[in-house]
Design a protein around this motif. Structure first.
Motif, PDB file in Angstrom:
ATOM      1  N   ARG A  10      16.813  15.083  23.139  1.00  0.00           N
ATOM      2  CA  ARG A  10      15.412  15.440  23.404  1.00  0.00           C
ATOM      3  C   ARG A  10      15.258  16.956  23.541  1.00  0.00           C
ATOM      4  NH1 ARG A  10      14.748  12.278  28.403  1.00  0.00           N
ATOM      5  NH2 ARG A  10      13.038  13.698  28.850  1.00  0.00           N
ATOM      6  N   ALA A  11      16.213  17.612  24.184  1.00  0.00           N
ATOM      7  CA  ALA A  11      16.151  19.070  24.319  1.00  0.00           C
ATOM      8  C   ALA A  11      16.265  19.734  22.947  1.00  0.00           C
ATOM      9  CB  ALA A  11      17.247  19.576  25.258  1.00  0.00           C
ATOM     10  N   LEU A  12      17.139  19.214  22.097  1.00  0.00           N
ATOM     11  CA  LEU A  12      17.272  19.761  20.734  1.00  0.00           C
ATOM     12  C   LEU A  12      15.997  19.521  19.934  1.00  0.00           C
ATOM     13  CD1 LEU A  12      20.931  18.813  19.735  1.00  0.00           C
ATOM     14  CD2 LEU A  12      20.101  20.920  20.812  1.00  0.00           C
ATOM     15  N   ASP A  13      15.392  18.352  20.092  1.00  0.00           N
ATOM     16  CA  ASP A  13      14.138  18.055  19.397  1.00  0.00           C
ATOM     17  C   ASP A  13      13.033  19.023  19.827  1.00  0.00           C
ATOM     18  OD1 ASP A  13      15.324  15.883  18.103  1.00  0.00           O
ATOM     19  OD2 ASP A  13      14.435  14.384  19.446  1.00  0.00           O
ATOM     20  N   LEU A  14      12.953  19.277  21.115  1.00  0.00           N
ATOM     21  CA  LEU A  14      11.960  20.217  21.633  1.00  0.00           C
ATOM     22  C   LEU A  14      12.173  21.600  21.037  1.00  0.00           C
ATOM     23  CD1 LEU A  14       9.691  21.009  23.657  1.00  0.00           C
ATOM     24  CD2 LEU A  14      11.511  21.420  25.327  1.00  0.00           C
ATOM     25  N   PHE A  15      13.420  22.045  21.027  1.00  0.00           N
ATOM     26  CA  PHE A  15      13.729  23.356  20.467  1.00  0.00           C
ATOM     27  C   PHE A  15      13.371  23.395  18.975  1.00  0.00           C
ATOM     28  CE2 PHE A  15      16.401  26.637  18.624  1.00  0.00           C
ATOM     29  CZ  PHE A  15      16.082  27.709  19.439  1.00  0.00           C
ATOM     30  N   TYR A 117      24.572  20.531  29.114  1.00  0.00           N
ATOM     31  CA  TYR A 117      24.206  21.544  28.122  1.00  0.00           C
ATOM     32  C   TYR A 117      22.706  21.553  27.836  1.00  0.00           C
ATOM     33  CZ  TYR A 117      24.800  24.579  24.059  1.00  0.00           C
ATOM     34  OH  TYR A 117      24.737  25.634  23.188  1.00  0.00           O
ATOM     35  N   ILE A 118      21.995  20.544  28.298  1.00  0.00           N
ATOM     36  CA  ILE A 118      20.541  20.480  28.141  1.00  0.00           C
ATOM     37  C   ILE A 118      19.897  21.792  28.578  1.00  0.00           C
ATOM     38  CG2 ILE A 118      18.462  19.399  29.116  1.00  0.00           C
ATOM     39  CD1 ILE A 118      20.098  16.770  29.244  1.00  0.00           C
ATOM     40  N   LEU A 119      20.451  22.409  29.596  1.00  0.00           N
ATOM     41  CA  LEU A 119      19.908  23.664  30.130  1.00  0.00           C
ATOM     42  C   LEU A 119      19.751  24.718  29.039  1.00  0.00           C
ATOM     43  CD1 LEU A 119      19.130  25.489  32.553  1.00  0.00           C
ATOM     44  CD2 LEU A 119      21.578  25.971  32.810  1.00  0.00           C
ATOM     45  N   GLU A 120      20.746  24.865  28.186  1.00  0.00           N
ATOM     46  CA  GLU A 120      20.745  25.935  27.182  1.00  0.00           C
ATOM     47  C   GLU A 120      19.582  25.825  26.190  1.00  0.00           C
ATOM     48  OE1 GLU A 120      22.671  29.401  25.440  1.00  0.00           O
ATOM     49  OE2 GLU A 120      22.766  28.460  27.387  1.00  0.00           O
ATOM     50  N   PRO A 121      19.467  24.733  25.436  1.00  0.00           N
ATOM     51  CA  PRO A 121      18.336  24.685  24.498  1.00  0.00           C
ATOM     52  C   PRO A 121      16.985  24.604  25.202  1.00  0.00           C
ATOM     53  CG  PRO A 121      19.545  22.606  24.443  1.00  0.00           C
ATOM     54  CD  PRO A 121      20.331  23.559  25.295  1.00  0.00           C
ATOM     55  N   LEU A 122      16.951  24.038  26.401  1.00  0.00           N
ATOM     56  CA  LEU A 122      15.679  23.904  27.103  1.00  0.00           C
ATOM     57  C   LEU A 122      15.134  25.262  27.538  1.00  0.00           C
ATOM     58  CD1 LEU A 122      13.685  21.736  28.168  1.00  0.00           C
ATOM     59  CD2 LEU A 122      14.855  21.967  30.367  1.00  0.00           C
TER      60      LEU A 122
END
Length: 189
Positions: A10-15, A117-122
């Motif tokens: 989900r974080a990658l999708d947002l990015f 790792y969610i933190l990074e792309p978020l």
């Protein structure tokens, strides 16, 4: 070991959605990351996909902080999608079980690392949104998870000079604003 990577995806999708929303001439604008443009932010997160692929295969990790725009030459969205696809292909069950070093805190399986790792792309999605004039409201569940991760890993990152000092957050601020302030970003500017 956890195998639920839905937050990571989900974080990658947002990015990716934010990368897709940047106009072709919008990549050279300054970002909230000092000295970096929007292209540098996109390059850093794209390079992160190559870093994860390297961890998955036990290969040397690329330096994603140095000259990050090199990861997104030309068409940024195409570069991002290529890196994401290559990384996803490397995330086999065996790779997700692979123990990897975690910044002086010991080793943990790659799948567990990806949950944090969610933190990074978020956070860099927020940086990209702010620099390119896109909506910067983040997924509240991802923010909650990322903020918890940030509180665990901030001290060594600050000691290494990779993270700005925390800023005060306004009284009554929401969790996203508090997380950004903790990471040295002002959501009010």
């Amino acid at each position: 070991m956890a195998q639920n990577l839905s937050g990571y995806h989900r974080a990658l999708d947002l990015f990716e959605g934010l990368v897709a929303g940047v106009p072709r001439d919008g990549w050279d604008v300054p970002s909230p990351c000092e000295g970096w443009t929007a292209r540098d932010v996109a390059g850093h997160v794209t390079g992160g996909q190559y870093l994860i692929r390297a961890l998955a295969g036990g290969e040397p990790e690329p330096d994603i902080g140095r000259a990050p725009a090199r990861f997104v030459p030309g068409d940024v969205l195409m570069s991002w999608r290529t890196a994401r696809k290559e990384c996803a292909a490397a995330l086999t069950p065996a790779a997700l079980s692979r123990p990897i070093p975690f910044d002086g805190l010991g080793e943990l399986p790659l799948a567990d690392y990806l949950e944090g790792y969610i933190l990074e792309p978020l956070v860099h999605a927020w940086d990209l949104a702010r620099s390119t004039g896109q909506p910067s409201r983040l997924d509240a569940d991802l923010v909650h998870h990322a903020f918890a991760t940030a509180q665990v890993i901030a001290a060594p990152l600050r000691a290494a000079g990779h993270l700005a000092p925390p800023l005060p957050s306004p009284r009554g601020a929401d969790e996203q604003t508090r997380m950004l302030a903790f990471l040295g970003r002002s959501a009010l500017t």
